[in-house]
Every structure is written in C-alpha cells, then in structure tokens.
Design a protein around this motif. Sequence first.
Motif, short mmCIF file in Angstrom:
data_model
loop_
_atom_site.label_atom_id
_atom_site.label_comp_id
_atom_site.label_asym_id
_atom_site.label_seq_id
_atom_site.Cartn_x
_atom_site.Cartn_y
_atom_site.Cartn_z
N TRP A 144 27.66 8.37 -14.50
CA TRP A 144 26.28 8.23 -14.06
C TRP A 144 25.47 7.38 -15.04
CZ3 TRP A 144 24.63 10.34 -9.45
CH2 TRP A 144 25.42 11.34 -8.87
N SER A 145 24.51 6.65 -14.50
CA SER A 145 23.59 5.89 -15.34
C SER A 145 22.26 5.71 -14.60
CB SER A 145 24.17 4.52 -15.72
OG SER A 145 24.45 3.76 -14.56
N ILE A 146 21.21 5.46 -15.38
CA ILE A 146 19.87 5.18 -14.85
C ILE A 146 19.52 3.74 -15.23
CG2 ILE A 146 17.45 5.84 -14.82
CD1 ILE A 146 19.19 8.05 -13.78
N ARG A 147 19.32 2.90 -14.23
CA ARG A 147 19.02 1.48 -14.48
C ARG A 147 17.58 1.18 -14.08
NH1 ARG A 147 22.19 -2.75 -15.38
NH2 ARG A 147 24.04 -1.50 -14.83
N PRO A 148 16.79 0.63 -15.00
CA PRO A 148 15.40 0.28 -14.64
C PRO A 148 15.35 -0.97 -13.77
CG PRO A 148 15.87 -0.42 -16.87
CD PRO A 148 17.09 0.32 -16.40
N SER A 149 14.31 -1.05 -12.96
CA SER A 149 14.08 -2.27 -12.19
C SER A 149 13.65 -3.38 -13.15
CB SER A 149 12.99 -2.04 -11.14
OG SER A 149 11.75 -1.73 -11.78
N THR A 150 13.57 -4.58 -12.63
CA THR A 150 13.16 -5.72 -13.47
C THR A 150 11.77 -5.49 -14.07
OG1 THR A 150 14.45 -7.21 -12.07
CG2 THR A 150 12.79 -8.21 -13.49
N GLU A 151 10.87 -4.94 -13.27
CA GLU A 151 9.50 -4.67 -13.75
C GLU A 151 9.50 -3.61 -14.83
OE1 GLU A 151 5.20 -3.08 -11.98
OE2 GLU A 151 6.92 -3.38 -10.65
N ALA A 152 10.22 -2.51 -14.60
CA ALA A 152 10.27 -1.44 -15.60
C ALA A 152 10.95 -1.92 -16.88
CB ALA A 152 10.99 -0.22 -15.03
N HIS A 153 11.98 -2.74 -16.72
CA HIS A 153 12.68 -3.29 -17.90
C HIS A 153 11.74 -4.19 -18.71
CE1 HIS A 153 15.98 -4.74 -20.36
NE2 HIS A 153 15.63 -5.99 -20.08
N ALA A 154 10.92 -4.97 -18.01
CA ALA A 154 9.97 -5.84 -18.69
C ALA A 154 8.94 -5.03 -19.47
CB ALA A 154 9.29 -6.75 -17.68
N ASN A 155 8.69 -3.80 -19.03
CA ASN A 155 7.72 -2.93 -19.71
C ASN A 155 8.36 -2.08 -20.81
OD1 ASN A 155 5.54 -3.83 -18.16
ND2 ASN A 155 5.96 -2.33 -16.53
N GLY A 156 9.65 -2.32 -21.07
CA GLY A 156 10.29 -1.63 -22.19
C GLY A 156 11.36 -0.63 -21.82
#
Length: 206
Positions: A144-156
């Motif tokens: 299992w893993s949790i991957r942030p969206s591009t927007e969330a990744h850009a926010n850290g």
Amino acid sequence: MNNLADIQEQHKSVAKAVLGIISLSVIFFPSIFAAIRRPYTLDWAMYTYWICAFSSFVILLFAYYKSAFSNVVPIRAIGIGNLSAALSILSLFLFVIGNILSDQLSKPRVIEISLSNHLIEYDTYLEATGTAYDDDGDDLIWNWSIRPSTEAHANGASLIQLKSQSRSIVWWLGANMVPGVYFIEVTVSDGSRESDLLQREFRVKD
C-alpha cells in the motif's frame, strides 16, 4: 538363432529398466505432487500418468516374468508396455511443467479498493480494504502507498509507503497533512509476479 536370442535378451533388459523407472516415478510422485501449489492445472495429465504407469507396470511385469519362466520373450507386450511407460513419463512431465509455468505466468489482479470515506479531515482515520484474485490461489502480499496529486505535491506532500502487507489498512492522518487530493494505491504479489497497480482518490479537507 543367436541373433534372435540376443534381441530377446535386449528386450528383456529394456523391460526391466523401464519397470525400474516407472517404479521410481511412482515412489517420488507424492513428493513432486506436494511441491506443486493448488489449484492444479492439467489434471488430465496427472490421471493419464497414473493410468499409463499402472498399465505399463502390469504389462511389463507380466512380460518379464513370462520370459523368466520360459524361453519365449513377449516382444509385442514389451513394446506396448514401453509405449505406456513413455506416455506416463510424458504426462508427468507435462503436469509438472504446466503447473510450474502456470504459477510463474499467472499474474494476480487487484479488483477493488473500498474506502471508509472519500473526504477526510485531520486527525482521523482512513480505512481501506482491497479485493484481489489469484488464479493459483496463492497467498498474497499487499503493498500500500499514498500518492499526492500534482497540486498536493507542489504544496509539500510526498509519497507515503505504508507498512501493512494485509488486505486491510487503517491510516492515521496527522495534523501536518497537506490538504488536497491524494490517491491510495495498492499492488499484490504472489511471490512470483506482481499485479498491476490500482488506485482510488480521496481528499483531505483544508
């Protein structure tokens, strides 16, 4: 006459050798069978092996003892017995190789991910349960893993690799969780091959 006697003696020796091979295959079959994972494929090959092995054993045993108590070697019976033995060994080979290849080539599949909620607040739990299928019925290891969206990744936000290897997880969202859209992802492995990745979207509230 000498040539005929030599030929008969050769057939008798071959019958004895084939009897030994068939006997060894029957002796070691339980160990071979136990090493193969269920469910089995090519069941017909296993049944063919037993039928041909039994037929070969009976025919060759009859031919061998008949030649031992008389001067006549039943060459035709030996030929039929050898043919049955060859078919039995071929069937055993197909059964073993077929099951090995099936286990190696059959890839498990993740069918569904169920989430407790698709809109999550801070300091709460996210529960996820996966459903997967494996043709061979092997025990599956879940990743299992949790991957942030591009927007969330850009926010850290960054990728989170969860430690659970079971089909259900409970994940705590800490107070420092970056709000936005995330994807919970999972793959399963049967020890030989890994499934394709499946993901489901959820959102962390602002």
